[in-house]
Design a protein around this motif. Structure first.
Motif, short mmCIF file in Angstrom:
data_model
loop_
_atom_site.label_atom_id
_atom_site.label_comp_id
_atom_site.label_asym_id
_atom_site.label_seq_id
_atom_site.Cartn_x
_atom_site.Cartn_y
_atom_site.Cartn_z
N GLY A 24 3.69 -4.75 6.77
CA GLY A 24 2.62 -4.05 5.86
C GLY A 24 3.27 -2.84 5.01
N MET A 25 4.56 -2.24 5.59
CA MET A 25 5.29 -1.29 5.00
C MET A 25 6.36 -1.70 3.89
SD MET A 25 5.44 1.33 8.08
CE MET A 25 4.41 1.48 9.32
N GLY A 26 6.89 -2.82 4.16
CA GLY A 26 7.76 -3.45 3.24
C GLY A 26 8.64 -4.57 3.71
N GLN A 27 9.85 -4.84 3.58
CA GLN A 27 10.54 -5.81 3.79
C GLN A 27 11.92 -5.45 4.49
OE1 GLN A 27 10.16 -5.53 0.32
NE2 GLN A 27 8.31 -6.56 0.53
N VAL A 28 12.17 -6.26 5.55
CA VAL A 28 13.33 -5.79 6.29
C VAL A 28 14.49 -7.00 6.33
CG1 VAL A 28 14.22 -5.73 8.72
CG2 VAL A 28 11.77 -5.03 8.15
N TYR A 29 15.43 -6.21 5.98
CA TYR A 29 16.93 -7.00 5.46
C TYR A 29 17.92 -6.92 6.53
CZ TYR A 29 14.62 -7.88 1.04
OH TYR A 29 13.95 -7.98 -0.03
N LEU A 30 18.56 -8.05 6.90
CA LEU A 30 20.09 -7.90 7.47
C LEU A 30 21.01 -7.68 6.33
CD1 LEU A 30 22.02 -8.28 9.94
CD2 LEU A 30 21.95 -10.62 9.43
N VAL A 39 23.75 -4.22 9.89
CA VAL A 39 22.75 -3.04 9.78
C VAL A 39 21.40 -3.82 9.35
CG1 VAL A 39 24.45 -1.36 9.22
CG2 VAL A 39 23.22 -2.39 7.32
N ALA A 40 20.33 -3.11 9.70
CA ALA A 40 18.89 -3.52 9.56
C ALA A 40 18.54 -2.66 8.26
CB ALA A 40 17.94 -3.40 10.60
N VAL A 41 18.10 -2.95 7.35
CA VAL A 41 17.49 -2.22 6.26
C VAL A 41 15.92 -2.43 5.86
CG1 VAL A 41 17.89 -1.56 3.98
CG2 VAL A 41 20.02 -2.09 5.34
N LYS A 42 15.44 -1.41 6.05
CA LYS A 42 14.05 -1.51 5.53
C LYS A 42 13.38 -1.01 4.11
CE LYS A 42 10.37 -1.86 7.91
NZ LYS A 42 9.15 -1.78 9.09
N VAL A 43 13.19 -1.99 3.27
CA VAL A 43 13.02 -1.51 1.99
C VAL A 43 11.40 -1.18 1.98
CG1 VAL A 43 13.03 -2.27 -0.41
CG2 VAL A 43 14.63 -2.84 1.12
N ILE A 44 10.90 -0.24 1.20
CA ILE A 44 9.55 0.29 1.33
C ILE A 44 8.74 -0.47 0.15
CG2 ILE A 44 8.01 2.14 0.85
CD1 ILE A 44 9.65 2.32 3.41
N ARG A 45 7.49 -0.82 0.59
CA ARG A 45 6.77 -1.60 -0.68
C ARG A 45 6.72 -0.73 -1.94
NH1 ARG A 45 1.49 -2.31 2.71
NH2 ARG A 45 0.52 -1.44 0.67
N GLU A 46 6.79 -1.42 -3.17
CA GLU A 46 6.95 -0.91 -4.17
C GLU A 46 5.60 0.10 -4.61
OE1 GLU A 46 7.96 -3.50 -7.60
OE2 GLU A 46 9.58 -4.41 -6.02
N ASP A 47 4.47 -0.45 -4.02
CA ASP A 47 3.26 0.18 -4.47
C ASP A 47 3.01 1.10 -3.55
OD1 ASP A 47 3.13 -1.61 -1.97
OD2 ASP A 47 0.89 -1.53 -2.19
N LEU A 48 3.56 1.24 -2.13
CA LEU A 48 3.61 2.76 -1.49
C LEU A 48 4.41 3.77 -2.11
CD1 LEU A 48 3.79 1.42 2.06
CD2 LEU A 48 1.75 2.12 1.01
N ALA A 49 5.70 3.19 -2.40
CA ALA A 49 6.70 4.18 -3.03
C ALA A 49 6.26 4.87 -4.60
CB ALA A 49 8.02 3.39 -3.52
N ALA A 50 5.27 4.07 -5.17
CA ALA A 50 4.65 4.71 -6.27
C ALA A 50 3.59 5.64 -6.12
CB ALA A 50 4.20 3.53 -7.27
N ARG A 51 3.13 5.85 -4.89
CA ARG A 51 2.09 6.73 -4.70
C ARG A 51 2.50 8.22 -4.87
NH1 ARG A 51 -2.35 3.89 -2.05
NH2 ARG A 51 -2.47 2.00 -2.74
#
Length: 701
Positions: A24-30, A39-51
């Motif tokens: 629900g918050m974004g994508q998780v990448y290796l 490392v594990a990287v969580k990328v925040i959803r674009e619509d959340l980041a724009a709020r």
């Protein structure tokens, strides 16, 4: 806005390998660092980041997550809160989620749930101490790593809750584990909501179902708000912990300190199994990572902000012992309650007279030691058996710099006519096979923190991969490393700037990812730093250049506010644990000072000089004396509890030749070095009380 997979190849200086999943918050990448570390990287959803306001709150929450201190912290390695794509990189940890483990092997035995509860309770306590609330505490956010459970993915829970999810009407959290107040008004959910979720998680772990299960989210919400929990199948021994957590009113639920007291007072007989499926899966995934094959670890490996390290013994798979000890259990039998498979033992670490006293640390269910001829050794803490030992014929003073998931890192500081340098040895943690030996020219100090080797080299801070010694980055020129936790592994990298006389003038913290300075605070003139913990710097002042101190200080690194306490007569600082300074006079009187309350708590006559740093376990504080005697005092009153002396063995050494090493305390099991290179392990409750240490005196200075 599309919440699906993004096409990314790099985030900061991390190379993206594959998408692990999306939530629900974004994508998780290796992803991999320049040195090849996963490392594990969580990328925040674009619509959340724009709020509006999201990025500012995201930055504050990431910074707050970094402040969760202690042995229960799994670090944020890097973050970008202002770029086009906001992201956060964390240590990649392998292992199944609690949810996966329950689905694979079924409900856990009561003893394993009891131990799991202790770890999770301590993790939540450390999270709440810095003002964070998880709000999505569930089995899917609990990782069963090889060395114990870790609570993850809380660092951005509150900031998302405070912006998009509450504004858009979406539900924050997982209904099966949400508290009633989260359904009524998520903005009112505080730390007690995490306590409610803890109760629900324990029910799930012990029974395989949640306390408010239903077919639809609406029905689950109705049950949580109005109905009594379904505790069918829950062992009776767990009800005193679970039932208070699941009370409807937040104010009626116990706080975490009360839960910890309950958990520590009623320990179940622990199984030697210790989540074997999770440990085996973790080892398999780690081997795949070493070969460079990306693995689809559970999403819990990502967004790891805080972890709880918990001793969890590893053994062959077998049936769990769920029998509770009786009240008449003898001390010898009761050892299985605290440390399955343990019996008193003595092990000779090396032969001959010691040049350097043994130093040992406990981590990842093993005991790691060094001494003059032993570069590194791994021992089974239950039996004292030496699993492997690597030696040298040189006369050196090795320092155990740290233990990572893959390597044991040992160092020696060298001084020659031309330049200072540091020699580093690394060994495979599992087999003891040598991985690397390298001399780092110009290095004045090295430490291991968060799976990374940091050195002060030619006036700058450098970061290296401890497995292959590959250079990662160089930054923070003009700073020195603060050598906290001698010989241990910690999760923060502190740097200090010094005046010409060597005294610190400033102290700060840098990121593990690239050395960026996170915060900076001036040190009072003439003070010497003792330690940094959470939001406070602990320091001392002395009127002379000797080893004694006459003033204790606590500096709030956020505001600069200083609390100080004058001792009157100079004393030697033994160490700082929590808010308490421990000191010793030249006549063997140990004192405890509560710097928060600005008073002396107690003084106790030990008749011993040259004590080690304090080791605190429950209501005990323990010290090692120059002759190897272990002294235990009541942490609250200073009253003598017991002491234990090593046996005398002919002409062998009877006192430590250098600084007195510390001991290892594992609940009621004590592991202590002796001056003649022996290691011994005994039960605290069975220790002798001969030669009483004297009385304790309270004080309200």
């Amino acid at each position: 806005m599309d919440r699906g997979e993004r096409s990314l190849t790099a985030l900061g200086h991390y190379q993206v390998a594959e998408l692990l999943g999306a939530g629900g918050m974004g994508q998780v990448y290796l992803a991999y660092s320049p040195s090849g570390r996963a490392v594990a990287v969580k990328v925040i959803r674009e619509d959340l980041a724009a709020r509006p306001g999201f990025r500012e709150r995201f930055a504050r929450e990431v910074q707050a997550a970094r402040q969760v201190s202690g042995a229960f912290t799994a670090p944020v390695l890097d973050a970008d809160t202002t770029g086009d794509v906001p992201w956060m990189a964390t240590q990649y940890v392998t292992g199944p989620t609690l949810d996966d483990a329950v689905k694979e092997r079924g409900p856990f035995p009561a003893d394993e749930v009891w131990q799991l509860a202790s770890g999770l309770c301590e993790a939540l306590r450390d999270i709440h101490r810095v003002g964070l609330v998880h709000r999505d505490f569930k089995p899917g956010n609990i990782l069963l790593a090889e060395d114990g459970p870790r609570v993850i993915d809380f660092g951005i829970s509150r900031v998302v809750d405070a912006t998009a999810l509450t504004q858009s009407g979406e539900m924050m959290g997982t209904p099966l584990f949400m508290a009633p107040e989260q359904f009524r008004d998520p903005r009112e959910a505080g730390s007690s909501a995490d306590v409610f979720a803890l109760g629900s998680v324990l029910v799930y772990a012990a029974t395989g179902h949640g306390p408010f299960d239903a077919d639809t989210p609406f029905a689950i919400a109705w049950n949580a708000v109005h109905e009594e929990p379904n505790l069918s199948g829950l062992p009776e021994s767990l009800r005193p912990v679970v039932e208070p957590c699941l009370r409807k009113e937040p104010s009626a639920r116990p706080d975490l300190e009360a839960l910890l007291a309950l958990l520590s007072s009623r320990r179940e007989g622990r199984s030697q199994q210790a989540l074997t499926p999770g440990a085996a899966l973790a080892r398999t995934r780690r081997k795949r990572l070493r070969r460079g094959v990306p693995t689809l670890s559970a999403l819990v490996c990502a967004a790891l902000v805080v972890g709880v390290w918990l001793w969890w013994p590893q053994s062959e798979r077998g049936e769990a012992n769920t029998t509770r000890p009786s009240a008449t259990t003898s001390p010898a039998t009761a050892t299985s309650v605290h440390f399955p498979g343990w019996k008193p033992w003595t092990t000779q670490l090396a032969d001959g007279l010691p040049d350097v006293s043994p130093t040992c640390r406990y981590r990842s269910a093993a005991l790691w030691c060094t001494e003059g001829s032993t570069l590194a050794a791994r021992l089974d803490p239950r039996t004292g058996k030496v699993l492997w030992r690597r030696t040298t014929n040189d006369h050196i003073a090795p320092v155990l710099l740290g233990v990572t998931q893959e390597a044991v890192v040992v160092g020696e500081y060298l001084v020659d006519a031309q330049t200072d340098s540091y020699r580093i040895w690394t060994f495979d943690a599992e087999t003891g096979n040598p991985l690397r030996e390298q001399k780092i020219a110009g290095a004045e100090r090295c430490v291991v923190a968060v799976e990374t080797l940091f050195c002060v080299q030619s006036g700058a801070i450098t970061a290296r991969d401890p497995v292959d010694m590959g250079h990662m980055w160089t930054a923070a020129s003009g700073w020195d490393l603060l050598p906290l936790g001698y010989g241990g592994s910690f999760d923060n990298v502190y740097v200090v700037k010094r005046a010409e006389n060597g005294r610190p003038t400033q102290v700060g913290e840098i990121t593990q990812g690239d050395g960026t300075l996170l915060w900076l605070r001036d040190v009072p003139q003439g003070a010497d730093l003792a330690t940094v913990s959470g939001n406070y710097l602990y320091a001392t002042k002395s009127s002379t250049s000797g080893t004694t101190v006459n003033r204790l200080l606590r500096i709030d690194r956020r505001t600069g506010a200083v609390k100080s306490l004058d001792l009157g007569l100079p004393e030697e600082l033994l160490g700082v644990v929590g808010e308490v300074f421990y000191t010793c006079s030249d006549t063997g009187v140990v004192s405890a000072y509560d710097i928060s309350a600005k008073r002396r708590m107690w003084s106790s006559t030990t008749l011993q000089a040259g004590l080690s740093a304090p080791s605190v376990d429950g209501d005990r504080v323990q010290f090692m004396a120059q002759d190897g005697t272990v002294i235990a005092l009541d942490r609250r009153t200073g009253g003598a509890l017991w002491q234990n002396q090593p046996s005398k063995r002919g002409v062998r050494a009877t006192e430590f030749s250098g600084p007195v090493p510390g001991l290892v305390s594992l609940g009621d099991v004590i592991i202590a070095p002796a001056p003649d290179l022996r290691l011994r392990s005994f039960l605290a409750s069975a220790a002798s009380t001969a030669s009483p240490t004297g009385g304790a005196t309270g004080s309200g200075r």
